[in-house]
Scaffold this motif. Structure first.
Motif, PDB file in Angstrom:
ATOM      1  N   PRO A  94      -5.998  46.954 -18.017  1.00 35.62           N
ATOM      2  CA  PRO A  94      -5.266  45.798 -17.515  1.00 35.62           C
ATOM      3  C   PRO A  94      -4.282  45.274 -18.552  1.00 35.62           C
ATOM      4  CG  PRO A  94      -7.419  45.091 -18.285  1.00 35.62           C
ATOM      5  CD  PRO A  94      -7.373  46.601 -18.428  1.00 35.62           C
ATOM      6  N   GLY A  95      -3.418  44.371 -18.105  1.00 34.84           N
ATOM      7  CA  GLY A  95      -2.531  43.675 -19.025  1.00 34.84           C
ATOM      8  C   GLY A  95      -3.339  42.653 -19.809  1.00 34.84           C
ATOM      9  N   ARG A  96      -2.676  41.987 -20.728  1.00 31.76           N
ATOM     10  CA  ARG A  96      -3.348  40.970 -21.559  1.00 31.76           C
ATOM     11  C   ARG A  96      -2.510  39.713 -21.547  1.00 31.76           C
ATOM     12  NH1 ARG A  96      -5.228  37.565 -24.920  1.00 31.76           N
ATOM     13  NH2 ARG A  96      -6.784  38.120 -26.474  1.00 31.76           N
ATOM     14  N   THR A  97      -3.047  38.627 -20.971  1.00 28.22           N
ATOM     15  CA  THR A  97      -2.358  37.349 -20.995  1.00 28.22           C
ATOM     16  C   THR A  97      -2.591  36.715 -22.363  1.00 28.22           C
ATOM     17  OG1 THR A  97      -2.611  37.105 -18.616  1.00 28.22           O
ATOM     18  CG2 THR A  97      -2.115  35.105 -19.876  1.00 28.22           C
ATOM     19  N   ILE A  98      -1.497  36.354 -23.009  1.00 25.56           N
ATOM     20  CA  ILE A  98      -1.538  35.824 -24.364  1.00 25.56           C
ATOM     21  C   ILE A  98      -1.639  34.302 -24.292  1.00 25.56           C
ATOM     22  CG2 ILE A  98      -0.355  35.750 -26.594  1.00 25.56           C
ATOM     23  CD1 ILE A  98      -1.002  38.632 -25.572  1.00 25.56           C
ATOM     24  N   THR A  99      -2.632  33.754 -24.956  1.00 29.49           N
ATOM     25  CA  THR A  99      -2.841  32.311 -24.920  1.00 29.49           C
ATOM     26  C   THR A  99      -2.356  31.652 -26.210  1.00 29.49           C
ATOM     27  OG1 THR A  99      -5.037  32.379 -25.917  1.00 29.49           O
ATOM     28  CG2 THR A  99      -4.912  32.675 -23.508  1.00 29.49           C
ATOM     29  N   GLU A 100      -2.233  30.340 -26.161  1.00 29.64           N
ATOM     30  CA  GLU A 100      -1.880  29.585 -27.363  1.00 29.64           C
ATOM     31  C   GLU A 100      -2.957  29.778 -28.429  1.00 29.64           C
ATOM     32  OE1 GLU A 100      -0.697  25.061 -28.795  1.00 29.64           O
ATOM     33  OE2 GLU A 100      -1.441  25.377 -26.748  1.00 29.64           O
ATOM     34  N   GLY A 157       1.071  32.219 -22.409  1.00 32.96           N
ATOM     35  CA  GLY A 157       0.956  32.402 -20.960  1.00 32.96           C
ATOM     36  C   GLY A 157       1.590  33.674 -20.438  1.00 32.96           C
ATOM     37  N   ASP A 158       2.375  34.362 -21.258  1.00 36.02           N
ATOM     38  CA  ASP A 158       2.944  35.646 -20.829  1.00 36.02           C
ATOM     39  C   ASP A 158       1.838  36.701 -20.798  1.00 36.02           C
ATOM     40  OD1 ASP A 158       5.522  34.680 -20.595  1.00 36.02           O
ATOM     41  OD2 ASP A 158       6.273  35.654 -22.409  1.00 36.02           O
ATOM     42  N   THR A 159       1.989  37.664 -19.911  1.00 36.00           N
ATOM     43  CA  THR A 159       1.053  38.784 -19.840  1.00 36.00           C
ATOM     44  C   THR A 159       1.770  40.033 -20.335  1.00 36.00           C
ATOM     45  OG1 THR A 159      -0.135  37.787 -17.997  1.00 36.00           O
ATOM     46  CG2 THR A 159      -0.448  40.153 -18.335  1.00 36.00           C
ATOM     47  N   LEU A 160       1.136  40.731 -21.269  1.00 36.16           N
ATOM     48  CA  LEU A 160       1.703  41.930 -21.872  1.00 36.16           C
ATOM     49  C   LEU A 160       1.140  43.167 -21.192  1.00 36.16           C
ATOM     50  CD1 LEU A 160       3.437  43.155 -24.181  1.00 36.16           C
ATOM     51  CD2 LEU A 160       1.368  43.106 -25.590  1.00 36.16           C
ATOM     52  N   TYR A 161       2.024  44.024 -20.730  1.00 33.96           N
ATOM     53  CA  TYR A 161       1.676  45.331 -20.162  1.00 33.96           C
ATOM     54  C   TYR A 161       2.330  46.386 -21.034  1.00 33.96           C
ATOM     55  CZ  TYR A 161       0.362  42.708 -16.009  1.00 33.96           C
ATOM     56  OH  TYR A 161      -0.240  41.827 -15.154  1.00 33.96           O
ATOM     57  N   THR A 162       1.595  47.432 -21.337  1.00 33.10           N
ATOM     58  CA  THR A 162       2.101  48.460 -22.244  1.00 33.10           C
ATOM     59  C   THR A 162       2.089  49.822 -21.585  1.00 33.10           C
ATOM     60  OG1 THR A 162       1.345  47.214 -24.171  1.00 33.10           O
ATOM     61  CG2 THR A 162       1.718  49.564 -24.494  1.00 33.10           C
ATOM     62  N   THR A 192       5.970  50.895 -25.307  1.00 37.39           N
ATOM     63  CA  THR A 192       6.863  49.865 -24.780  1.00 37.39           C
ATOM     64  C   THR A 192       6.017  48.777 -24.150  1.00 37.39           C
ATOM     65  OG1 THR A 192       8.583  51.507 -24.315  1.00 37.39           O
ATOM     66  CG2 THR A 192       8.771  49.385 -23.186  1.00 37.39           C
ATOM     67  N   GLY A 193       6.217  47.545 -24.615  1.00 42.13           N
ATOM     68  CA  GLY A 193       5.514  46.402 -24.054  1.00 42.13           C
ATOM     69  C   GLY A 193       6.458  45.596 -23.185  1.00 42.13           C
ATOM     70  N   ARG A 194       5.968  45.212 -22.016  1.00 40.01           N
ATOM     71  CA  ARG A 194       6.769  44.408 -21.076  1.00 40.01           C
ATOM     72  C   ARG A 194       5.979  43.167 -20.688  1.00 40.01           C
ATOM     73  NH1 ARG A 194      10.755  47.928 -19.012  1.00 40.01           N
ATOM     74  NH2 ARG A 194      10.229  50.094 -19.422  1.00 40.01           N
ATOM     75  N   ASN A 195       6.693  42.098 -20.398  1.00 40.75           N
ATOM     76  CA  ASN A 195       6.008  40.909 -19.912  1.00 40.75           C
ATOM     77  C   ASN A 195       5.787  41.022 -18.398  1.00 40.75           C
ATOM     78  OD1 ASN A 195       8.400  40.110 -18.607  1.00 40.75           O
ATOM     79  ND2 ASN A 195       8.887  38.528 -20.125  1.00 40.75           N
ATOM     80  N   GLN A 196       5.217  40.000 -17.821  1.00 40.88           N
ATOM     81  CA  GLN A 196       4.872  40.001 -16.401  1.00 40.88           C
ATOM     82  C   GLN A 196       6.086  40.152 -15.488  1.00 40.88           C
ATOM     83  OE1 GLN A 196       4.421  37.486 -18.532  1.00 40.88           O
ATOM     84  NE2 GLN A 196       5.804  35.888 -17.808  1.00 40.88           N
ATOM     85  N   ASP A 197       7.281  39.903 -16.009  1.00 39.14           N
ATOM     86  CA  ASP A 197       8.508  40.057 -15.231  1.00 39.14           C
ATOM     87  C   ASP A 197       9.172  41.411 -15.446  1.00 39.14           C
ATOM     88  OD1 ASP A 197       8.274  37.400 -14.223  1.00 39.14           O
ATOM     89  OD2 ASP A 197       9.103  36.646 -16.112  1.00 39.14           O
ATOM     90  N   GLY A 198       8.522  42.291 -16.233  1.00 35.40           N
ATOM     91  CA  GLY A 198       9.078  43.613 -16.502  1.00 35.40           C
ATOM     92  C   GLY A 198      10.079  43.650 -17.641  1.00 35.40           C
ATOM     93  N   VAL A 199      10.277  42.540 -18.329  1.00 34.15           N
ATOM     94  CA  VAL A 199      11.223  42.468 -19.445  1.00 34.15           C
ATOM     95  C   VAL A 199      10.587  43.110 -20.679  1.00 34.15           C
ATOM     96  CG1 VAL A 199      12.505  40.899 -20.968  1.00 34.15           C
ATOM     97  CG2 VAL A 199      12.276  40.381 -18.516  1.00 34.15           C
TER      98      VAL A 199
END
Length: 166
Positions: free
Chosen positions: A25-31, A104-109, A133-140
């Motif tokens: 799964p992706g990983r949502t990054i918290t504060e 709050g961003d989620t990292l997908y690799t 390559t790591g992308r955020n939840q919006d594919g960026v």
């Protein structure tokens, strides 16, 4: 008795140039992740720790520590690619962070295999080069890195393990 299956990464001889692995799964990054990593590594950069000051900067809010992003991106690849099959990481090249990661961003690799070759000096081992390559939840795209590892071939690792058992 049922077959016993141990989770592992892939051996050098199971990697093929051009293959692309999506790590889930992706990983949502918290504060909390960001503050803990930043303070554990003694990086007192206000962009990571001081929300009031970061609000006055160009992005208007705290940024996730880029080394946390890098470590998480590589870590996401481990179970699928190198768990138990790597001998050592040899290096990281062309690391970049083209877009910030925020709380709050989620990292997908995803990882592309870019080179696989046998070692010239270490029989049963070889060099694998991977582009993460790591992308955020919006594919960026938020991070990229090329990683080079020394890895076992399956036969050599099994032989080494059987010697240990004797």
């Amino acid at each position: 008795m049922a077959n016993r299956i141990v989770q592992r990464g892939l051996y050098l001889d199971e990697l093929n140039v051009g293959e692309l692995y999506e790590h889930r799964p992706g990983r949502t990054i918290t504060e909390s992740d960001n503050v803990l990593f930043t303070t554990l590594t003694m990086n007192n950069q206000g962009l990571h720790l001081d929300a009031a000051w970061a609000a006055t900067q160009p992005f208007g809010k705290p940024l996730v520590n880029s080394l946390f992003t890098l470590g998480t991106m590589i870590g996401q690849s481990v179970p699928q690619l190198t768990e138990g099959t790597i001998i050592g990481q040899l290096g990281l090249d062309t690391v970049s962070f083209p877009h910030p990661v925020f709380h709050g961003d989620t990292l997908y690799t995803e990882t592309e295999i870019v080179e696989v070759r046998p070692s010239k000096s270490r029989p049963g081992q070889g060099i694998a080069t991977m582009r993460h390559t790591g992308r955020n939840q919006d594919g960026v795209v938020v991070a990229t890195a090329t990683r080079t590892c020394l890895m076992w071939t399956k036969a050599a690792h099994e032989a080494a393990l059987s010697k240990e058992e004797q």
